[in-house]
Design an enzyme around this catalytic site. Structure first.
Site, PDB file in Angstrom:
ATOM      1  N   LYS B  79       0.856  -1.196   0.000  1.00  0.00           N
ATOM      2  CA  LYS B  79       0.000   0.000   0.000  1.00  0.00           C
ATOM      3  C   LYS B  79       0.889   1.242   0.000  1.00  0.00           C
ATOM      4  O   LYS B  79       1.894   1.286   0.720  1.00  0.00           O
ATOM      5  CB  LYS B  79      -0.905  -0.009   1.235  1.00  0.00           C
ATOM      6  CG  LYS B  79      -1.964   1.092   1.245  1.00  0.00           C
ATOM      7  CD  LYS B  79      -2.842   1.010   2.502  1.00  0.00           C
ATOM      8  CE  LYS B  79      -3.944   2.056   2.490  1.00  0.00           C
ATOM      9  NZ  LYS B  79      -4.774   2.019   3.715  1.00  0.00           N
ATOM     10  N   SER B 154      -9.807   1.969   2.863  1.00  0.00           N
ATOM     11  CA  SER B 154      -8.946   2.754   1.983  1.00  0.00           C
ATOM     12  C   SER B 154      -7.909   1.910   1.231  1.00  0.00           C
ATOM     13  O   SER B 154      -7.369   2.371   0.232  1.00  0.00           O
ATOM     14  CB  SER B 154      -8.215   3.809   2.801  1.00  0.00           C
ATOM     15  OG  SER B 154      -7.322   3.183   3.706  1.00  0.00           O
ATOM     16  N   SER B 178      -9.961  -0.309   7.065  1.00  0.00           N
ATOM     17  CA  SER B 178      -9.346  -0.133   5.746  1.00  0.00           C
ATOM     18  C   SER B 178      -8.679  -1.370   5.155  1.00  0.00           C
ATOM     19  O   SER B 178      -8.294  -1.365   3.988  1.00  0.00           O
ATOM     20  CB  SER B 178      -8.317   0.993   5.783  1.00  0.00           C
ATOM     21  OG  SER B 178      -8.982   2.228   5.738  1.00  0.00           O
TER      22      SER B 178
END
Lengths: 486, 496
Positions: B79, B154, B178
Site C-alpha cells: 500500500k 482505503s 481499511s
C-alpha cells in the site's frame, strides 16, 4: 502610591545528553547545518519517536534538585503550531501530566535572608530548529541540527518581587543545573533561554493582575534589562490610571524596550492533546532512589558546608563553587593536605586563597577551564607546603605556577632544577645587602631625605641579586638595621 | 500453468522444488498487470526493474542450494502509505506526488530480509481516509468483480490487486476497517493484527492510536505466513508490544470443536442488507455444524463507536498531516511568494495555505477541519475527552464479552461493494459503511475478513472474526477451519 512587581520565570535549558530526545542524532553544537539530522528529527512521513532514557534521568535529577513531586505516570502531549523550524508542525511537550510539579528553590538574599521560590512544574520537551534569513531577503533557510534536542522547561510560581531576586534566582538555578551536569547552561549557544511573566500591583495587594509575558530573552543581562523596563512601563501606566492588559511582548534588542507581539485575543490555540505515539512513562521508586543516591551534593548545600566547616569567606566560596570541578579540586586538595602532610600547617584557608587567587587569575587570563590545565591537587598541595615550610617564598611560588599549570611538572622538581630554594642564612643575605648599599649611595641619600619608595627599591635590588631566593622578611630586617646605622 | 492464480505457499513449494524460478513468477505477474490493470487501477507505482533484479538474486540463491524463507522470491504489493526507500510514496495524495523516502518502514526491512519481491505501490484513498478508494489523486480504483463498483477502501488497491491476481499477497493498513472492508468487497482474506503486534515505524500516520499494518492474501495459510514475517516488537516503535511471536502456521488447525463463538446482537441492525445478514447467519450455521458453540453476546456501546471514531481519528489526523506544508518536502504551490494578502497574512502563511489547498483532496480537508475543531480550546473536553471515554467503554464491552467466548463473529460491512460515485457526495453514508469494523480499532483488537458468500449480483461478502488481544492464533484457527470446509475463497472474478 508604592508599587511592587510580581514576577514569574519560564526557563528552557537544553539537557546535556549526547543524543537527541527522540532519535540518536548527535546534539553537538556548531556542526555544519543539517548535518546532525535523520528521518525522525526531520519529521519525515511515517517516523515515530522513542524517548531517550538519559534525558529522563536528567529530568529526575532536576526534579529532585528543585524539590518537586515526580509524576509517577507522566505523559507527552502535542503542541500544535506552524513554523518552518518545526518540521512536524507540532512539538512533543508535556501539558496535562508534566514530569514533576510543586517544588521550590531556596535562594539567599542579601543580608543572609532566605526565600523559597515556588516551582509550578517542570516538563520535558523537544527543541525546534533554527530559521536563518538571508540578508538580501530572497530566501529563508532552515537548520534542523537543533530540532529534537531535549529541553527541560522550568516554570516558577510568581514569587519573585524584584530584578535583584530574579538575578539571584537565575544564578542559583544555573549553579544547580551546571553542578548536577543536567545542562551546560551556555547562553551563547542557546542552551539556556528565558521568558518572564511580569505584573505590577499596589504594594500590600495579594491579587494577581493580568500578566505580561516577555519572550526572546537570551542572556541574564537581557532578562534583567527587560524586567526593569517592563516594571517601569507598567508602573507608569498604573500611575496614569491606565489598564495593563494581558499580552505577549518581545524584547527589542536595538531599542532596548519591550514591544507588543500579540494581545490576549491573538494568543495561539495550541490544541494540546495526548501524544498517541508515546505510551505513558512510568517512573519507579527504585529509579528515583538510585538517582538520589548518585546525586552530587547541590551547590547551595555545599556552599553552606564550606562556609561553616572551613570558614571560607563569601568571595572565595563563590569562586570555588562556581563549578563542580573546582569545588571537587578544592576538597581533593584538603584531603591530601591532611593525609600527605600531617602537621605541616596546610590550612584550608591557604588552599582557598590559592585557588580563588593565583589559579583563577591564570585561568581567566588564559580563558581556559581548570580541567584543561596540567595541575593536580597533589601539585598544588606540594606547592603550598613548600611555601609553608619556608623552602620557597610566596613570590617564587607564584612565578612557577604557570609552569605547573602548563607542563604538569612537580613543584619540587622545578624548584630543584632552577635552584630556587629560599636563602634563609642571615650571613649570606647580609653580604648581599652590603653589596647593594655600597652600589647605591644616591638611593640611600634619597631614603634619608624621606623618600619611602627608596626603601622598596633597595629591597628589590637585594632580591634581584639573590635571584628572588632571599627570605623577604630577613632582607627587610637587615636592610632596616643597616640603614639606621649608616 | 497459471502462475498468477497461485498462493504464496504454492509458489514457495514450486520454487523449492525448482519447478519454476522467481523471475518467471515475477515476469508473468507483470505481464498480467500490464495487460489488465488499466481496468482496475490498483497500482500507483510499479517497481519492475528492482523487482526483476531481486527475483534474479533469489534464483541464484536457490540454484546455489541456499535455504530460503517462506516469502523468498514471492512477489508482494505494498500500500502506498508505507515508506519505501527510493520508491515514491504518495499516500494517494497530490501533496506527496514527488516524495521519495530515504528510509524503509520496519515491515519493508523485514520483507527485504525475507527476500520478498516488491512489485509496486498500490492505490488508496488519500492518506487512508475513505472507504471506496475514490479519494485518490491517482484515479479511482475499481472492483475486479464488477468494475462499475468500488473495491472498498482505503486499501482498495491492495485488495483489488490480490483479487485480480496482480499479486499473490499485499500489505495494507487499517485505521477503521481499511483492510477488512476492501478484503470483504474483493473476496480476499484481510487481517488487521492487534494494535502493537506489527511495527508502525514507516507507516505514514493517519490516526496513530488506531493505525495498524496488515495483509491481504488468497487464503488463510498465507495470512499466517506473512504475519510470521511482519509481526514482532520494534525498538523504533514505542507502541509496539514486546510480546512473543508464535509460529502462526501452527494455528492452522481444521477444528472448530469447543470453539466458543460470540455473536453480538447489536451487529444485526437496520441498514444491513438482507443478503449480508443471511450470508453471515449461514456462516454461523456452518461453524455450528463444525462443532462450535454459538453464544449471543452484547456489545452495548456499539452505536457510539462511529461518532467517537470520527472525533479521535480526525483529531490525530489534523496533527499528523500538519507536516505537509510545502516547506521541507513534497508538493509546494507554484503560486508562492505573493506575500501579504489583505495586509495581515505573511508570505509563509500564504504559501502554507495555497500548498495545502492545492495539495489535499476534499475528504482530507474535511477531516483536518473536523479534527482541528475537536481539539480547539473550549471544545476539547466536550468532544475529544468525551470520545476517549466512549472508547474505554467500547473496550470494556469487548473485555466483558471475551470472558465468555474465544472469538466474535460479525459482518464486515453492511452491504456488498456499492457503485462508484454512489456515496461520494454523502460522507455520512460513507462513514457508516465502517460501522462494524471501527469498534475493533477503537479497542485495538485483531480481526480478519474472510470470504463467506456472494450477493445475488455476484459480489463477494466477508465475515469478520474478532479475537482477543494478541490472539491472532485463535482467529487463524477459526478462519482456517471455515475455509477448509467452504469454497468461497476459490472463486475468481472474470477480468478478461
Amino acid at each position: 502610591m508604592e508599587y511592587e512587581p510580581v514576577i514569574g520565570l519560564e526557563i528552557h535549558a537544553e539537557l546535556a545528553t549526547k543524543t537527541k530526545l527522540f532519535c540518536s542524532c548527535s546534539t553537538k553544537f556548531g556542526a555544519s547545518p543539517n548535518s546532525q539530522v535523520c528521518p525522525i528529527c526531520m519529521g519525515l512521513p511515517g517516523v515515530l519517536p522513542v524517548v531517550n532514557e538519559k534525558a529522563v534521568e536528567h529530568m529526575i535529577i532536576t526534579a529532585l534538585a528543585l524539590n518537586c513531586t515526580i509524576t509517577r505516570q507522566t505523559k507527552f502531549d502535542r503542541k500544535n503550531y506552524y513554523y518552518p523550524d518545526l518540521p512536524k508542525n507540532y512539538q512533543i511537550s508535556q501539558q496535562y501530566f508534566p514530569f514533576a510539579k510543586d517544588g521550590f528553590l531556596e535562594i539567599k538574599l542579601l543580608g543572609d535572608e532566605k526565600k523559597k521560590i515556588g516551582i509550578g512544574n517542570i516538563h520535558l520537551e523537544e527543541d525546534a530548529g533554527k530559521n536563518i534569513h538571508l540578508e538580501n531577503g530572497k530566501a529563508s533557510l532552515v537548520d534542523l541540527n537543533r530540532t529534537g534536542i531535549p529541553l527541560v522547561e522550568i516554570v516558577t510560581k510568581p514569587d519573585l518581587r524584584s530584578p535583584e531576586e530574579v538575578e539571584i534566582f537565575m544564578d542559583t538555578l544555573r549553579d544547580i543545573l551546571l553542578y548536577t551536569e543536567v545542562s551546560d547552561c551556555k547562553m551563547e549557544e542557546g542552551s539556556l533561554r528565558f521568558e518572564a511573566n511580569i505584573s505590577v500591583r499596589e504594594k500590600g495587594q495579594t491579587h494577581l493582575p493580568p500578566r505580561v509575558e516577555i519572550k526572546n530573552l537570551n542572556s541574564f543581562k537581557i532578562v534583567l534589562l527587560a524586567i526593569k523596563h517592563e516594571i517601569e512601563r507598567q508602573t507608569k501606566m498604573l500611575e496614569k490610571k491606565e489598564k495593563v492588559l494581558q499580552e505577549t511582548r518581545l524584547w527589542d534588542e536595538e531599542k532596548q524596550i519591550t514591544r507588543l507581539m500579540r494581545s490576549k485575543e491573538e494568543a495561539h490555540d495550541y490544541r494540546y492533546f495526548p501524544e498517541p505515539d508515546l505510551p505513558p512513562l512510568f517512573i519507579s521508586e527504585e529509579e528515583i532512589e538510585k538517582i538520589k543516591k548518585e546525586m552530587p551534593e547541590l551547590p547551595n548545600v555545599r556552599k553552606e558546608r564550606f562556609i561553616t566547616k572551613y570558614r571560607m569567606n563569601e568571595y572565595d566560596s563563590r569562586i570555588i563553587l562556581s563549578d563542580k570541578e573546582t569545588a571537587d579540586f578544592f576538597e581533593e586538595c584538603l584531603k591530601l593536605g591532611e593525609n600527605v602532610y600531617p602537621g605541616t600547617s596546610i590550612f584550608s584557608k591557604d588552599i582557598a586563597n590559592w585557588i580563588a587567587g593565583p589559579v583563577t587569575r591564570y585561568l581567566n587570563e588564559h580563558n581556559t577551564p581548570l580541567s584543561k590545565t596540567q595541575i593536580t591537587p597533589q601539585y598544588l598541595v606540594e606547592l603550598i607546603s613548600l611555601v609553608n615550610k619556608g623552602l620557597i617564598n610566596q613570590n617564587t611560588a607564584k612565578n612557577i605556577l604557570p609552569e605547573i599549570l602548563e607542563k604538569g611538572k612537580a613543584p619540587q622538581e622545578i624548584v630543584k632544577e632552577k635552584g630556587l630554594i629560599q636563602v634563609t642564612d642571615e650571613e649570606e643575605i647580609s653580604q648581599a645587602v652590603d653589596k647593594i648599599l655600597k652600589e647605591n649611595q644616591q638611593v640611600i641619600d634619597d631614603f634619608k631625605k624621606g623618600k619611602t619608595n627608596a626603601f622598596s627599591f633597595l629591597v628589590g635590588q637585594v632580591m634581584k641579586s639573590t635571584k628572588g631566593k632571599a627570605n623577604p622578611q630577613t632582607v627587610n630586617k637587615l636592610l632596616k638595621q643597616k640603614l639606621e646605622i649608616l | 500453468m497459471e502462475l498468477h492464480k497461485s498462493t504464496a505457499h504454492e509458489l514457495h513449494n514450486l520454487l523449492v522444488e525448482k519447478k519454476i524460478s522467481s523471475l518467471e513468477i515475477t515476469t508473468s505477474i507483470y505481464e498480467r498487470i500490464e495487460k489488465l490493470d488499466k481496468k482496475i487501477n490498483s497500482y500507483i507505482t510499479l517497481t519492475k526493474e528492482s523487482a526483476l533484479q531481486k527475483a534474479k538474486g533469489v534464483d541464484k540463491k536457490i540454484s546455489k542450494g541456499e535455504e530460503i524463507s517462506s516469502l523468498s522470491g514471492i512477489p508482494i504489493a505494498i500500500k502506498d502509505i508505507i515508506s519505501t526507500k527510493e520508491i515514491r510514496t504518495t499516500c494517494g495524495s497530490k501533496i506527496l506526488s514527488n516524495y521519495i523516502p530515504i528510509y524503509d518502514a520496519t515491515v519493508i526491512e523485514k520483507l527485504k530480509k525475507a527476500d520478498a519481491v516488491i512489485l509496486g505501490k498500490t492505490n488508496m484513498d488519500e492518506f487512508a481516509m475513505g472507504s471506496s478508494t475514490e479519494n485518490s489523486a491517482y484515479g479511482v480504483c475499481r472492483n475486479p468483480w464488477n468494475i462499475s463498483t468500488i473495491p472498498g477502501g482505503s486499501s482498495g488497491g491492495s485488495a483489488a490487486c490480490v483479487a485480480a491476481d496482480f499479486a499473490p499477497l499485499s500489505l495494507g493498513s487499517d485505521t477503521g476497517g481499511s483492510i477488512r472492508q476492501p478484503a470483504s468487497m474483493c473476496g480476499v482474506v484481510g487481517l488487521k493484527p492487534t494494535y502493537g503486534r506489527v511495527s508502525r515505524y514507516g507507516l505514514v500516520a493517519f490516526a496513530s492510536s488506531l493505525d495498524q499494518i496488515g495483509s491481504f492474501t488468497k487464503d488463510v495459510r498465507d495470512t499466517a505466513i506473512i504475519l510470521n514475517i511482519i509481526a514482532g516488537h520494534d525498538s523504533m516503535d514505542s507502541t509496539s508490544v514486546p510480546e512473543d511471536v508464535p509460529n502462526y502456521t501452527k494455528h492452522l488447525i481444521n477444528n472448530a470443536k469447543n470453539l466458543k463463538i460470540g455473536v453480538p446482537k447489536e451487529y444485526f441492525i437496520k441498514g444491513t442488507s438482507k443478503e449480508v445478514e443471511k450470508t453471515i447467519l449461514n456462516s454461523i450455521e456452518t461453524f455450528k455444524k463444525l462443532g462450535a458453540e454459538i453464544l449471543e453476546i452484547s456489545l452495548p456501546h456499539t452505536e457510539y463507536a462511529v461518532a467517537a471514531y470520527y472525533i479521535i481519528a480526525p483529531a490525530e489526523a489534523s496533527s499528523n498531516l500538519a507536516r505537509y506544508d510545502g516547506v521541507h518536502y513534497g508538493y509546494r504551490t507554484k503560486d508562492e511568494g505573493r506575500g501579504a494578502r489583505d495586509g495581515d497574512i505573511s508570505a509563509i502563511v500564504d504559501m502554507y495555505e495555497r500548498t495545502r489547498d492545492e495539495g489535499f483532496g476534499d475528504e482530507v480537508k474535511r477531516r483536518i477541519m473536523l479534527g482541528t475543531y475537536a481539539l480547539s480550546s473550549g471544545y476539547y473536553e466536550a468532544y475529544y475527552l468525551k470520545a476517549l471515554k466512549v472508547r474505554t467503554l467500547i473496550k470494556n464491552d469487548f473485555d466483558e464479552a471475551f470472558k465468555k467466548c474465544d472469538v466474535i463473529i460479525t459482518p464486515v460491512s453492511p452491504t456488498p461493494a456499492f457503485k462508484i460515485g454512489e456515496k461520494i457526495s454523502d460522507p455520512l453514508q460513507m462513514y457508516l459503511s465502517d460501522i462494524f469494523t471501527i469498534p475493533v480499532n477503537l479497542a485495538g483488537l485483531p480481526a480478519i475478513s474472510l470470504p463467506c458468500g456472494f450477493s445475488s449480483e455476484g459480489l463477494p461478502i466477508g465475515l469478520q472474526i474478532i479475537g482477543k488481544p494478541f490472539d491472532e492464533g485463535k482467529i487463524l484457527q477459526a478462519s482456517y477451519t471455515f475455509e477448509q470446509n467452504t469454497e468461497y475463497h476459490l472463486k475468481k472474478p472474470k477480468l478478461n
